[in-house]
Design an enzyme around this catalytic site. Sequence first.
Site, mmCIF file in Angstrom:
data_model
loop_
_atom_site.group_PDB
_atom_site.id
_atom_site.type_symbol
_atom_site.label_atom_id
_atom_site.label_comp_id
_atom_site.label_asym_id
_atom_site.label_seq_id
_atom_site.Cartn_x
_atom_site.Cartn_y
_atom_site.Cartn_z
ATOM 1 N N ARG A 38 0.874 -1.184 0.000
ATOM 2 C CA ARG A 38 0.000 0.000 0.000
ATOM 3 C C ARG A 38 0.899 1.219 0.000
ATOM 4 O O ARG A 38 1.675 1.418 0.948
ATOM 5 C CB ARG A 38 -0.912 -0.010 1.228
ATOM 6 C CG ARG A 38 -1.617 1.320 1.446
ATOM 7 C CD ARG A 38 -2.752 1.251 2.419
ATOM 8 N NE ARG A 38 -3.880 0.538 1.841
ATOM 9 C CZ ARG A 38 -5.121 0.610 2.305
ATOM 10 N NH1 ARG A 38 -5.406 1.352 3.360
ATOM 11 N NH2 ARG A 38 -6.091 -0.072 1.731
ATOM 12 N N HIS A 40 -6.940 0.456 -6.805
ATOM 13 C CA HIS A 40 -7.240 -0.348 -5.609
ATOM 14 C C HIS A 40 -7.880 -1.655 -6.085
ATOM 15 O O HIS A 40 -9.063 -1.902 -5.866
ATOM 16 C CB HIS A 40 -8.166 0.440 -4.676
ATOM 17 C CG HIS A 40 -8.186 -0.072 -3.266
ATOM 18 N ND1 HIS A 40 -7.437 -1.148 -2.829
ATOM 19 C CD2 HIS A 40 -8.888 0.361 -2.162
ATOM 20 C CE1 HIS A 40 -7.673 -1.366 -1.552
ATOM 21 N NE2 HIS A 40 -8.543 -0.463 -1.122
ATOM 22 N N GLN A 61 -9.892 -4.044 -3.751
ATOM 23 C CA GLN A 61 -11.222 -3.518 -3.432
ATOM 24 C C GLN A 61 -12.209 -3.860 -4.553
ATOM 25 O O GLN A 61 -13.319 -4.329 -4.298
ATOM 26 C CB GLN A 61 -11.137 -1.992 -3.252
ATOM 27 C CG GLN A 61 -12.438 -1.370 -2.836
ATOM 28 C CD GLN A 61 -12.849 -1.785 -1.426
ATOM 29 O OE1 GLN A 61 -12.076 -1.694 -0.495
ATOM 30 N NE2 GLN A 61 -14.076 -2.265 -1.282
ATOM 31 N N ASP A 86 -17.318 7.084 -2.117
ATOM 32 C CA ASP A 86 -16.089 6.973 -1.327
ATOM 33 C C ASP A 86 -15.854 8.355 -0.703
ATOM 34 O O ASP A 86 -16.531 9.333 -1.072
ATOM 35 C CB ASP A 86 -14.935 6.563 -2.273
ATOM 36 C CG ASP A 86 -13.608 6.344 -1.565
ATOM 37 O OD1 ASP A 86 -13.583 6.261 -0.319
ATOM 38 O OD2 ASP A 86 -12.563 6.256 -2.265
ATOM 39 N N CYS A 129 -16.360 1.573 -0.146
ATOM 40 C CA CYS A 129 -15.166 0.768 0.186
ATOM 41 C C CYS A 129 -14.839 0.817 1.666
ATOM 42 O O CYS A 129 -14.187 -0.087 2.184
ATOM 43 C CB CYS A 129 -13.982 1.244 -0.641
ATOM 44 S SG CYS A 129 -13.631 3.003 -0.420
ATOM 45 N N ARG A 168 -13.428 -8.690 1.135
ATOM 46 C CA ARG A 168 -12.015 -8.387 0.880
ATOM 47 C C ARG A 168 -11.175 -9.646 1.127
ATOM 48 O O ARG A 168 -10.283 -9.978 0.352
ATOM 49 C CB ARG A 168 -11.538 -7.248 1.794
ATOM 50 C CG ARG A 168 -12.110 -5.875 1.471
ATOM 51 C CD ARG A 168 -11.644 -5.360 0.125
ATOM 52 N NE ARG A 168 -10.188 -5.348 0.052
ATOM 53 C CZ ARG A 168 -9.389 -4.361 0.505
ATOM 54 N NH1 ARG A 168 -9.941 -3.285 1.034
ATOM 55 N NH2 ARG A 168 -8.080 -4.436 0.393
HETATM 56 N N1 CP Z 1 -11.246 -0.227 1.937
HETATM 57 C C1 CP Z 1 -10.004 -0.253 2.437
HETATM 58 O O1 CP Z 1 -9.000 -0.444 1.720
HETATM 59 O O2 CP Z 1 -9.957 -0.104 3.793
HETATM 60 P P1 CP Z 1 -8.643 0.085 4.676
HETATM 61 O O3 CP Z 1 -8.063 1.425 4.347
HETATM 62 O O4 CP Z 1 -9.139 -0.009 6.095
HETATM 63 O O5 CP Z 1 -7.686 -1.034 4.351
HETATM 64 N N1 NVA Z 2 -9.969 6.665 -1.957
HETATM 65 C C1 NVA Z 2 -9.607 6.249 -0.624
HETATM 66 C C2 NVA Z 2 -9.868 4.795 -0.447
HETATM 67 C C3 NVA Z 2 -9.590 4.260 0.936
HETATM 68 C C4 NVA Z 2 -9.821 2.789 1.050
HETATM 69 C C5 NVA Z 2 -8.143 6.587 -0.364
HETATM 70 O O1 NVA Z 2 -7.316 6.375 -1.253
HETATM 71 O O2 NVA Z 2 -7.834 7.064 0.723
#
Ligand code: CP
Ligand code: NVA
Length: 322
Positions: free
Chosen positions: A106, A133, A136, A228, A267, A295
């Site tokens: 990440r 992502h 997701q 989101d 998400c 997930r």
């Molecule tokens: N949706 C998602 O990726 O959640 P987190 O940021 O908690 O991993």
């Molecule tokens: N768009 C958001 C998604 C979090 C799961 C971000 O990137 O922070």
Amino acid sequence: MPQHLLAIDDVEEDFEKILRWAIEFKRLWKQSDEVAMNFMPLDTLAIGSIYEKPSTRTRVSFEVGINRLGGYPLTLLKNDIQLGKSETVGDTSQVLSRFLGGMTYRCFSHDDVTELAANADVPVINALSDKHHPCQAAADLMTVLEHFDEPSEITVAWVGDGNNVLHDLMLACAMLGIDINYAVPEGYEPDEEIVERTMALAEKNGCKVTMMHDPIEAVSDAHVVYTDVFISMGEEHMNDKVEAFDGFQVNEEMVSNMDETWKFMHCLPAHRGDEVTNWVMDHKNSIVFDQAENRMWAQMSLLAYFINKGAWDAMGEFMGLD
Ligand code: CP
Ligand code: NVA
């Protein structure tokens, strides 16, 4: 060379099967089926997960999912490792490849997960970047397949920012032939190159992708509305951005324009009172916690697919998938 998952269309060929595998595996697991519970395609392998940003769902679903597949989850928080301080992403990748059976990452910049993959001898799974992502989107489309018998007959509406989650959601819908309307404020459109990839997939799979600026137009007669946060991780300094999203909150009035079977997706984490109201989040038609649970099941399918394809194929055959 290992295969990597950087964006969801990297698994275009097997996408639907990956999701059907996850749905069936989840069903067997919940029945305590012995074959499913003894399925250990990651046996003896350590899988490393690097996080530059916070996470609840991704971290826990990977740790539990890897463990259930017989692997050893190793969570590596950026502040605790040399990455970005005294070592490049490429060097870190070459070192970790000597120990691990796979990596998840990440990161802020999508270029970094691309560099990790380019230097890895083991599969790399993008666990969220500023651009994509894919995990997701896999969980989201798995959830759509669980809730709709005829997914190619529904319309998914996105109301919000043209961000990383939208990018993979639109690619994923187009791969399954699902119509998608997306309403974004002017200036917050999705990446043009990703829209072009989506359009090409939609043409191939016989569905429509329509950009709008009016959220009500986007949700009218749609079956799913997805939103989101307006400000993603890494954009915390962009306070003014919120003003552009006036009228984009998913609330009771907005969903009254939808098909009566409407479902709400997010998400998570959700900012209740901003992009969505409590009424919608807590409504029986909200399927956000199914998405969160999925997930893990979707990622278990992806982990086995990328790291031990032979075992994934054999389990698919056992489960009666083509
Ligand atoms: N949706 C998602 O990726 O959640 P987190 O940021 O908690 O991993
Ligand atoms: N768009 C958001 C998604 C979090 C799961 C971000 O990137 O922070």
